[in-house]
Design a protein around this motif. Structure first.
Motif, PDB file in Angstrom:
ATOM      1  N   TYR A  80       0.821  -1.202   0.000  1.00 42.67           N
ATOM      2  CA  TYR A  80       0.000   0.000   0.000  1.00 42.67           C
ATOM      3  C   TYR A  80       0.865   1.265   0.000  1.00 42.67           C
ATOM      4  CZ  TYR A  80      -3.153  -3.599   1.722  1.00 42.67           C
ATOM      5  OH  TYR A  80      -3.862  -4.761   1.860  1.00 42.67           O
ATOM      6  N   GLY A  81       0.327   2.332  -0.557  1.00 38.38           N
ATOM      7  CA  GLY A  81       0.974   3.630  -0.440  1.00 38.38           C
ATOM      8  C   GLY A  81       0.913   4.124   0.994  1.00 38.38           C
ATOM      9  N   GLY A  82       1.808   5.036   1.332  1.00 39.07           N
ATOM     10  CA  GLY A  82       1.933   5.481   2.713  1.00 39.07           C
ATOM     11  C   GLY A  82       0.666   6.082   3.287  1.00 39.07           C
ATOM     12  N   ARG A  83       0.023   6.959   2.542  1.00 38.12           N
ATOM     13  CA  ARG A  83      -1.176   7.626   3.056  1.00 38.12           C
ATOM     14  C   ARG A  83      -2.320   6.634   3.198  1.00 38.12           C
ATOM     15  NH1 ARG A  83      -2.243  12.734  -0.629  1.00 38.12           N
ATOM     16  NH2 ARG A  83      -3.596  13.393   1.082  1.00 38.12           N
ATOM     17  N   PHE A  84      -2.455   5.721   2.250  1.00 37.15           N
ATOM     18  CA  PHE A  84      -3.517   4.727   2.349  1.00 37.15           C
ATOM     19  C   PHE A  84      -3.251   3.766   3.514  1.00 37.15           C
ATOM     20  CE2 PHE A  84      -5.683   0.744   1.273  1.00 37.15           C
ATOM     21  CZ  PHE A  84      -6.971   1.217   1.071  1.00 37.15           C
ATOM     22  N   TYR A  85      -2.003   3.415   3.721  1.00 34.34           N
ATOM     23  CA  TYR A  85      -1.656   2.518   4.826  1.00 34.34           C
ATOM     24  C   TYR A  85      -2.036   3.155   6.163  1.00 34.34           C
ATOM     25  CZ  TYR A  85       1.021  -0.888   7.513  1.00 34.34           C
ATOM     26  OH  TYR A  85       1.394  -1.883   8.382  1.00 34.34           O
ATOM     27  N   ARG A  86      -1.776   4.454   6.284  1.00 29.81           N
ATOM     28  CA  ARG A  86      -2.161   5.145   7.515  1.00 29.81           C
ATOM     29  C   ARG A  86      -3.680   5.197   7.644  1.00 29.81           C
ATOM     30  NH1 ARG A  86       2.369   8.180   5.939  1.00 29.81           N
ATOM     31  NH2 ARG A  86       1.108   9.751   4.864  1.00 29.81           N
ATOM     32  N   TRP A  87      -4.389   5.374   6.515  1.00 30.46           N
ATOM     33  CA  TRP A  87      -5.853   5.378   6.528  1.00 30.46           C
ATOM     34  C   TRP A  87      -6.385   4.044   7.032  1.00 30.46           C
ATOM     35  CZ3 TRP A  87      -9.653   2.539   4.004  1.00 30.46           C
ATOM     36  CH2 TRP A  87     -10.941   3.083   4.004  1.00 30.46           C
ATOM     37  N   LEU A  88      -5.762   2.959   6.605  1.00 33.30           N
ATOM     38  CA  LEU A  88      -6.189   1.638   7.059  1.00 33.30           C
ATOM     39  C   LEU A  88      -6.010   1.467   8.561  1.00 33.30           C
ATOM     40  CD1 LEU A  88      -4.715  -0.768   4.328  1.00 33.30           C
ATOM     41  CD2 LEU A  88      -7.137  -0.330   4.772  1.00 33.30           C
ATOM     42  N   ALA A  89      -4.996   2.120   9.108  1.00 36.40           N
ATOM     43  CA  ALA A  89      -4.624   1.888  10.504  1.00 36.40           C
ATOM     44  C   ALA A  89      -5.397   2.751  11.494  1.00 36.40           C
ATOM     45  CB  ALA A  89      -3.125   2.137  10.685  1.00 36.40           C
ATOM     46  N   GLN A  90      -6.033   3.822  11.029  1.00 41.70           N
ATOM     47  CA  GLN A  90      -6.665   4.739  11.961  1.00 41.70           C
ATOM     48  C   GLN A  90      -8.160   4.474  12.115  1.00 41.70           C
ATOM     49  OE1 GLN A  90      -5.718   8.540  10.287  1.00 41.70           O
ATOM     50  NE2 GLN A  90      -6.934   8.230   8.437  1.00 41.70           N
ATOM     51  N   GLU A  91      -8.686   4.885  13.257  1.00 48.22           N
ATOM     52  CA  GLU A  91     -10.108   4.687  13.528  1.00 48.22           C
ATOM     53  C   GLU A  91     -10.963   5.639  12.697  1.00 48.22           C
ATOM     54  OE1 GLU A  91     -11.056   4.823  17.633  1.00 48.22           O
ATOM     55  OE2 GLU A  91      -9.633   3.265  18.214  1.00 48.22           O
TER      56      GLU A  91
END
Length: 294
Positions: A80-91
């Motif tokens: 995953y791209g960095g921003r999408f990976y962070r999106w997956l990880a956050q509530e």
């Protein structure tokens, strides 16, 4: 949807401009594998099917978000791209204004699952807005889903090209030979979707669409995913390719793929009836016109 999966698997070894920009290459590398493109293609399809094809915007988006996070956590190392990976990880799952090509690479099932072009574009827009709510991100998803819908409903490549240029203002005037020398790895919708559509338009059959897309280089797994998703809708999928799609994916994905088949086959049978009826009516109209003139 199978085209998208196959395009991802076949294009992956050539990502980051690692190919020779040729159509001559082994179709599958030594160790074929899928990437985040396949995971999110499955996720969007799963979310739609769980929400139901008639779901409203809120319910459809909620279902797709839940599914994307579920599948993303199942396969956290898919690339995953960095921003999408962070999106997956956050509530909090607010969109982040991306114009990246991720909205277009995951949308293929939308082009198959709905009866009208209007509904297809609507759900494609919703699927993009979850993360890629920049106008270019939305346009990428809508354009690719629209091409798939038109292709499976018997529209010609000329009709498809004219529609895309009019509705989405993509420049489709360049040939692949003109694109290829200067094209490089880039992950925006605005510099991926027109190239993928051009590869589809120039391809002579499903496999040739794949080979043409790979030959352009660039973000090759995503570019080929997008091109092959349109190629499948236009040319159909040779049986061995569908077998390969199952071979290079996982059992949990197979459940979604089979559920997709149950819905998409019904759409395809209906589409074939409409196409056949339209062609019959055209022949009858021409015959009546001929009799009138004579």
């Amino acid at each position: 949807m199978y085209g998208a999966i196959l395009g991802d698997v076949i294009g992956q070894p050539f990502e980051f401009d690692r190919g020779s920009k040729s159509k001559e290459f082994p179709l599958f590398c030594k160790n074929p594998r899928f990437t985040d493109d396949t995971v999110m293609t499955i996720a969007i399809c799963d979310g739609i099917l769980k929400a139901g094809l008639d779901a409203n915007e809120n319910d459809m988006k909620t279902s797709m978000i839940t599914s994307m996070q579920l599948w993303g956590h199942k396969y956290p190392h898919a690339g995953y791209g960095g921003r999408f990976y962070r999106w997956l990880a956050q509530e909090s799952t607010k969109p982040y204004g991306s114009w990246g090509n991720g909205s277009a690479m995951r949308v293929s099932s939308v082009g198959w699952l709905f009866d009208s072009l209007e509904r297809t574009r609507e759900v494609a827009r919703w699927s993009a807005e979850l993360t890629h709510n920049h106008p270019e991100g939305v346009k990428g998803a809508e354009s690719i889903a629209s091409v798939i819908w038109m292709a499976r409903n018997g529209k010609t490549k000329t009709e498809i090209k004219d529609f895309v240029q009019k509705e989405f203002t993509y420049d489709l005037s360049r040939t692949c030979d003109e694109i290829r020398p200067y094209y490089h790895h880039i992950e925006s919708c605005q510099e991926t979707c027109p190239e993928a559509i051009t590869a589809f338009l120039e391809g002579q059959d499903f496999e040739d669409v794949i080979r043409t897309a790979v030959s352009l280089g660039g973000d090759c797994d995503t570019l080929t995913d997008i091109a092959a998703s349109m190629g499948e809708a236009f040319y159909g999928l040779p049986p061995e390719f569908k077998d390969w799609a199952f071979q290079y994916t996982t059992n949990d994905m197979h459940m979604i793929m089979k559920s997709f088949d149950e819905k998409a086959i019904g759409r395809k049978l209906q589409d074939n009836h409409i196409i056949a009826k339209g062609r019959k009516e055209t022949i009858l109209d021409r015959a009546a016109e001929f009799r009138k003139k004579s």
